[in-house]
Design a protein around this motif. Structure first.
Motif, PDB file in Angstrom:
ATOM      1  N   THR A 111      36.008  33.556   5.564  1.00 29.44           N
ATOM      2  CA  THR A 111      36.291  33.185   6.944  1.00 29.44           C
ATOM      3  C   THR A 111      35.550  31.884   7.226  1.00 29.44           C
ATOM      4  OG1 THR A 111      34.398  34.362   7.883  1.00 29.44           O
ATOM      5  CG2 THR A 111      36.436  35.615   7.649  1.00 29.44           C
ATOM      6  N   LEU A 112      35.719  31.350   8.425  1.00 30.38           N
ATOM      7  CA  LEU A 112      35.060  30.093   8.782  1.00 30.38           C
ATOM      8  C   LEU A 112      33.542  30.229   8.890  1.00 30.38           C
ATOM      9  CD1 LEU A 112      37.474  28.629  11.470  1.00 30.38           C
ATOM     10  CD2 LEU A 112      37.112  27.819   9.144  1.00 30.38           C
ATOM     11  N   THR A 113      33.049  31.451   9.064  1.00 28.67           N
ATOM     12  CA  THR A 113      31.609  31.631   9.255  1.00 28.67           C
ATOM     13  C   THR A 113      30.954  32.383   8.105  1.00 28.67           C
ATOM     14  OG1 THR A 113      31.978  33.651  10.505  1.00 28.67           O
ATOM     15  CG2 THR A 113      31.819  31.588  11.755  1.00 28.67           C
ATOM     16  N   GLU A 114      31.641  32.578   7.000  1.00 26.44           N
ATOM     17  CA  GLU A 114      31.068  33.277   5.850  1.00 26.44           C
ATOM     18  C   GLU A 114      31.143  32.387   4.619  1.00 26.44           C
ATOM     19  OE1 GLU A 114      32.911  37.034   5.182  1.00 26.44           O
ATOM     20  OE2 GLU A 114      32.487  37.750   7.200  1.00 26.44           O
ATOM     21  N   VAL A 115      30.092  32.436   3.810  1.00 30.25           N
ATOM     22  CA  VAL A 115      30.030  31.685   2.561  1.00 30.25           C
ATOM     23  C   VAL A 115      29.577  32.646   1.472  1.00 30.25           C
ATOM     24  CG1 VAL A 115      28.923  29.794   1.322  1.00 30.25           C
ATOM     25  CG2 VAL A 115      29.412  29.553   3.752  1.00 30.25           C
TER      26      VAL A 115
END
Length: 182
Positions: A127-131
């Motif tokens: 997602t945009l907030t997970e790496v």
């Protein structure tokens, strides 16, 4: 003797372990890892298990016996399953994206921060907030994840920052107004 060092390492099918001239090499379906073994520690196969042996009974050898057992076990796990460190990006408008072999972070600076993946490391952004930092070398995966987290450490007032998934950040109360005090 080390209690951890005495435990055998189960070697799954498709994994080979070679120990020559104080260098252990582990080959598996995901890749190959090598490590130099310093000290009086030997290795031998007993069936489908690898057993590490302390060649003398000094305190230094006993410490290295358990250390190298844990390191070789991590190498075996890495070439079979691999390792993943998950990070979360928390902040208003903050996001992460993968472009080729680079991780691009927009984390409140005037410019995007780019992190280039070294050899053996792969970045994923579900997602945009997970790496997700993925690789076969446990030490390298952990170090790269720590370097990414260091770009913007979690702050205790709003919780903004880059943190490990599931990491608890203690929140502080913040300032209060002086109204009502005499």
């Amino acid at each position: 003797m080390s209690r951890i060092g005495k435990m055998p390492i189960a070697i799954p099918a498709g994994v080979t372990v070679d120990f020559k001239d104080s260098v252990v090499t582990v080959k598996g379906p995901k890749g190959t890892l090598t490590r130099e073994v310093v000290g009086n520690v030997g290795m031998e196969m007993e069936g489908s298990n690898l057993v590490l042996k302390a060649l003398d009974n000094t305190a230094d050898t006993n410490a290295k016996h358990g250390l190298y057992r844990a390191l070789v076990n991590g190498m075996v796990t890495g070439v079979t399953a691999g390792f993943v460190k998950a990070l979360e990006v928390k902040g208003v408008g903050w996001k992460a994206a993968v472009q080729g072999n680079k991780l691009v972070l927009n984390v409140g600076f005037s410019h995007p921060v780019e992190v280039v993946a070294p050899e053996g490391i792969k970045f994923e952004c579900p997602t945009l907030t997970e790496v997700n930092v993925c690789g076969i070398n446990k030490e390298l995966v952990g170090q790269i994840a720590a370097n990414i987290r260091k770009i913007r450490l979690p702050e205790p007032y709003h919780g903004y920052g880059i943190r490990y998934k599931g990491e608890h950040v203690e929140h502080k109360e913040g300032k209060t107004s002086g109204k009502g005090k005499k």
